[in-house]
Design an enzyme around this catalytic site. Structure first.
Site, PDB file in Angstrom:
ATOM      1  N   GLY A   1      -3.931   3.203   0.719  1.00  0.00           N
ATOM      2  CA  GLY A   1      -3.423   2.440  -0.411  1.00  0.00           C
ATOM      3  C   GLY A   1      -2.926   1.075   0.009  1.00  0.00           C
TER       4      GLY A   1
ATOM      5  N   GLY B   1      -0.245  -2.218  -1.505  1.00  0.00           N
ATOM      6  CA  GLY B   1       0.769  -2.584  -2.479  1.00  0.00           C
ATOM      7  C   GLY B   1       1.411  -3.899  -2.112  1.00  0.00           C
ATOM      8  N   GLY B   2       2.394  -4.305  -2.937  1.00  0.00           N
ATOM      9  CA  GLY B   2       3.087  -5.546  -2.656  1.00  0.00           C
ATOM     10  C   GLY B   2       3.820  -5.515  -1.330  1.00  0.00           C
ATOM     11  N   PHE B   3       4.211  -4.319  -0.906  1.00  0.00           N
ATOM     12  CA  PHE B   3       4.927  -4.179   0.364  1.00  0.00           C
ATOM     13  C   PHE B   3       3.965  -4.300   1.539  1.00  0.00           C
ATOM     14  CE2 PHE B   3       6.954  -1.800   3.785  1.00  0.00           C
ATOM     15  CZ  PHE B   3       8.272  -2.196   3.693  1.00  0.00           C
ATOM     16  N   GLY B   4       2.772  -3.743   1.431  1.00  0.00           N
ATOM     17  CA  GLY B   4       1.795  -3.755   2.512  1.00  0.00           C
ATOM     18  C   GLY B   4       0.884  -2.551   2.403  1.00  0.00           C
TER      19      GLY B   4
ATOM     20  N   VAL C   1      -0.590   1.269   3.046  1.00  0.00           N
ATOM     21  CA  VAL C   1      -0.089   2.635   3.168  1.00  0.00           C
ATOM     22  C   VAL C   1      -1.128   3.432   3.957  1.00  0.00           C
ATOM     23  CG1 VAL C   1       0.703   4.698   1.975  1.00  0.00           C
ATOM     24  CG2 VAL C   1       1.114   2.445   0.970  1.00  0.00           C
TER      25      VAL C   1
ATOM     26  N   LYS D   1       4.181   3.643   4.983  1.00  0.00           N
ATOM     27  CA  LYS D   1       4.100   2.360   4.286  1.00  0.00           C
ATOM     28  C   LYS D   1       4.607   1.266   5.222  1.00  0.00           C
ATOM     29  CE  LYS D   1       6.630   1.692   0.500  1.00  0.00           C
ATOM     30  NZ  LYS D   1       7.032   1.706  -0.916  1.00  0.00           N
TER      31      LYS D   1
ATOM     32  N   ASP E   1      11.278  -0.640 -11.754  1.00  0.00           N
ATOM     33  CA  ASP E   1       9.847  -0.868 -11.507  1.00  0.00           C
ATOM     34  C   ASP E   1       9.051   0.397 -11.850  1.00  0.00           C
ATOM     35  OD1 ASP E   1       7.650  -2.370 -10.839  1.00  0.00           O
ATOM     36  OD2 ASP E   1       7.807  -2.035  -8.673  1.00  0.00           O
TER      37      ASP E   1
END
Length: 845
Positions: free
Chosen positions: A499, A501-504, A506, A521, A618
């Site tokens: 996956g 995401g905005g964080f980085g 996964v 993550k 969120d």
């Protein structure tokens, strides 16, 4: 002549001792120098060295005394130990029948024994009781408190041979030890009741389980529910210990005070079943909770006996239909409409119910699974009180057909401390070689640990915590080193990416030699989320924020400027993965409803089930994750905000607007004042995502269809909702259910937060919608359309005041601007729902 007389005397003495010890109880203080008396209960414990008939002629063992002690641990039998360097068997003469077999272990320093070398197995006759067990480590693999004494209790049947052989077998290059052995007879048919006692199997209708003499039991939990610990001296002569249930109860409940009243035991529930104090204390439902709930970690792949103890002793509960409830175990119905007075046939008469529960082992590794016990009021019979009660609980693991009760402690789970003696270093190398032959994965894990240890200057310690300073919490979750994370993800191999995401990214990872699958993550330097979000996520999830429908953090890594979060792996991904832009099969309608209910429960717990109100900020379909059983779990708390104390009216939290486009509450966006109703708005968007199987924002569509929330609300008011519902759901949704579901989603998207329902209302209404769907399915009527009921042309929602479907004669709806309340006829009565019932403290998400 003198020698002959002496020999005869010794033989007679030995026979007398043997005959005396054939009578139970038999108490052995292993390794003690002489027979002693236990300070705690006054019973005499005999040393095993006094009776050579217990021991093999050429036994290899050491008697030792603990070199450290704790005042909370009794001297007998814990301060002395017998240490075995090779396989060792006690041959004990006992009477025929069913026995309690108890082992006492005190994990403390002993002469010539190193905690990293104490792993062993224990058998009793043909039953395997413990495998590669270490008293110095918990089941999770962490070192125990050195002062924590352990007591392992088993129930076995001894046949007519009257011999009990207990064998201790050290693992390779290990020692075995035991401090005490206790054998106590019990009344016939207390737990092993044979083919005369049918035990209901949970989840399997009209199928029963029978516990006979070929079954051994291991006691895991024996709880005085709602009361304090009951010591062995206050039991009914069998020296059982009844612990408090505080560690396992979740949600909110009342502990009823102990009432000193007379209990009337019966032939079905004799006085030895449980002490009176168990039946005169209990837990009942608090007014702000909807059920009684407990969570228990159990080994997968085994059957378990759940014994629930009940007794109505309060003056207001003297006849039937005053308190009626359902019982579920492991999210499966065990009993419905249980009435203690009916089953016990009277007031102040105790009764117990047995249930057989199988804990599935999906990965074949017999890992720990959290199993819930839930008691929820059943209002179908219209009882006087919406309540439930439990007085006591016992949980036993049942041996498998091979006589096995044991799950090995994998030796490679435990990081071994550096040793000083060359002999010990050599032994350690041999252990590594043997482990490598058994499992190549174990070698790589150990080598990875050693490399990490060298790179950190030998300061890594156990490998699970970093000794360097960190401002992040580590008491409630694991602090990983970067080498451990790299080892788990193949050095962040792209093939493990599951996956983005905005964080980085996964990654899918494997810990504990591949036995634990995790989601890793990892932040990237260009991430829009930074240190603050990283710390918020850890602080939220490493606290006592635990619920079945919230993710739980396994650990984190801030080693070498990394920001990494580690969760349990969620086999079915995100909710969005299952709705659109996917190759997955379309989700059935009822499964979608279940997922919405689970996510709503998680959010309601955040809003109302904690000391402080927590606003997620969120909520979206990618932050609702699904495990292998399709249980929904709310995730990603990096943007969460803590409001006021729970139970106190929350006005707002002034904060900069953050969230995801398409889900952000317009009132929050305009006023920059955040409330829990902002989460409600976002959840309303998710509800329409679930119904329509399309994103919250679709820029390629026409201007009126780009925003799902706006388009769905317009479709509701114009009466053309059928145009946007997922066509895969055609024929699956009953008109009644659809009406209630869409009405709720529409209210969640009201412009003003005060007009939206609370998360508690959402859970109740979704549960009611599911009940309507199930009622329709049970009636077997064919759904002729999923917007209008048969023969109706009235729209679902009109401008101004909303109205119910004309065909819904059974349901009377009461609507205010601030709340939604529902009353129904008897046939469609809304049951109380579980909101705090699934709070838990799992090892992982």
């Amino acid at each position: 002549m003198l020698a002959g007389s002496l020999i005869s005397f010794l033989l007679l003495h030995l026979m007398a001792v043997t005959m005396a010890l054939t009578a139970d109880p038999l108490l052995l203080s292993c390794g003690a120098l002489s027979g002693t008396t236990d300070e705690s209960d006054g019973r005499r414990w005999d040393t095993d060295t006094d009776y050579p008939n217990f021991l093999p002629l050429n036994f290899s063992s050491i008697s030792s005394t603990a070199t450290a002690s704790d005042t909370s641990v009794t001297r007998v039998p814990y301060m002395s130990a017998r240490i075995f360097q090779s396989k060792f068997t006690y041959t004990l003469p006992v009477s025929t029948g069913t026995k309690f077999l108890r082992f006492y272990f005190y994990p403390a320093p002993y002469l010539d024994i190193n905690e990293s070398e104490s792993f062993f197995s224990v058998t009793a006759n043909h039953f395997a009781l413990l495998s590669n067990f270490s008293a110095f480590f918990t089941d999770a693999g962490a070192s125990t408190n050195s002062s924590k004494a352990l007591r392992k209790e088993f129930v076995i049947n001894v046949n007519e041979t009257q011999i009990l052989k207990i064998t201790f077998s050290p693992s390779p290059n290990s020692y075995a030890f035991v401090n005490g052995i206790e054998i106590v007879s019990m009344p016939a048919n207390l737990y092993i009741q044979g083919d005369d006692h049918e035990i209901k199997m949970v989840g399997r209708q009209n199928i029963f389980y029978y516990i006979n003499n070929n079954t051994a039991l291991k006691n895991l939990y024996r709880l005085n529910v709602g009361g304090n610990l009951v010591p062995s001296t206050e039991d009914t002569g069998m020296y059982r210990v009844w612990d408090s249930d505080d560690e396992f109860v979740v949600g909110y409940s009342y502990e009823t005070p102990h009432l000193d009243v007379n209990i009337t035991y019966t032939s079905e529930t004799p006085a030895y079943t449980a002490p009176t104090i168990v039946y005169t204390t209990s837990r009942t439902i608090a007014n702000y909770s909807q059920s009684l709930d407990w969570i228990f970690p159990l080994d997968a792949g085994f059957y378990y006996l759940f014994r629930l103890h009940f007794c109505e002793i309060q003056l207001e509960f003297t006849k039937q239909n005053l308190r009626v409830f359902d019982i579920s175990i492991g999210n499966q119905t065990a009993d419905r409409q249980f009435d203690v007075i009916v089953w016990s046939r009277g007031w102040r008469i105790p009764v117990y119910r047995d249930y057989a529960v199988y804990v599935r082992d999906p990965d074949g590794r017999r890992s720990k699974q959290n199993v819930s016990l839930e008691l929820r009021p059943d209002m179908e019979t219209k009882p006087v009180y919406e309540n439930a009660i439990l007085n006591g609980l016992e949980i036993f693991k049942l041996s498998d057909p091979n006589g096995n009760l044991a799950v090995p402690y994998p030796e490679s789970f435990f990081e071994r401390p550096k040793k000083n003696k060359k002999k010990n270093i050599s032994s350690h190398i041999i252990v590594v070689i043997i482990t490598g032959v058994i499992s190549g994965i174990a070698v790589f894990s150990i080598l990875g640990f050693l490399i990490s240890w060298r790179r950190n200057g030998g300061k890594a310690g156990s490998g699970t915590k970093k000794t360097g300073s960190s401002s992040l919490p580590s008491d409630m979750c694991r602090h990983f080193l970067i080498e451990e994370i790299k080892n788990a993800t193949g050095n962040f191999d792209e093939k493990f990416v599951i996956g983005h995401g905005g964080f980085g990214n996964v990654y899918k990872g494997y810990l504990n030699n591949g036995t634990t699958t995790v989601a890793v993550k990892r932040s990237n330097p260009s991430s829009k989320q930074g240190v603050r979000e990283f710390q918020t996520e850890i602080e939220m999830l490493s606290s006592k924020l635990r619920h079945r429908h919230l993710v739980s953090l396994i650990g984190y890594c801030d080693d070498k400027n990394e920001m990494i979060l580690v969760y349990d792996y969620m086999a079915n991904g995100t909710l969005r993965d299952q709705l659109y832009n996917t190759d997955n099969a379309p989700l059935p309608w009822k499964k979608r409803l279940d997922i919405c209910i689970g996510a709503a429960k998680g959010l309601y717990y955040l809003h109302s089930g904690t000391k402080y109100t927590i606003i997620h900020r969120d909520v979206k379909s990618t932050n609702i994750l699904l495990d292998d059983k399709w249980v929904a779990k709310v995730s990603d708390f990096g943007l969460s905000k803590v409001g006021s104390l729970g139970g106190i009216d929350v006005t707002h939290v002034s904060t900069a607007v953050k969230g995801s486009f398409g889900y952000v509450d317009p009132e929050y966006y305009k006023r920059q004042k955040l409330t829990e109703k902002s989460d409600v708005y976002s959840f309303g968007v998710v509800m329409f995502e679930v119904l329509c199987s399309r994103p919250a924002i679709s820029p390629n569509l026409s201007s009126e269809q780009v925003n799902l929330a706006e388009w769905a609300c317009r479709s509701c008011t114009k009466g053309n909702l059928e145009r946007i519902i997922d066509p895969n759901l055609e024929g699956q949704i009953s008109p009644e259910c659809l009406s209630k579901y869409v009405e709720l989603a529409y209210h969640c998207l009201r412009d003003q937060g005060i007009q939206r329902p609370s998360m508690g209302d959402i859970v109740k209404t979704l549960e009611f919608a599911l009940q309507l769907q199930e009622d329709a399915d049970n009636r077997g009527h064919e759904v002729e359309g999923y917007i209008y009921p048969p023969g109706s042309s009235s729209p679902l929602i009109t401008n101004g005041h909303e109205e119910i479907f004309p065909g819904l004669n059974e349901v009377e709806r009461k609507l205010t601007d601030n709340d939604i309340s529902i009353s129904t006829s008897r046939s469609a009565r809304l049951k109380n729902i579980t909101i705090f019932s699934e709070i838990m403290n799992p090892l992982g998400r």
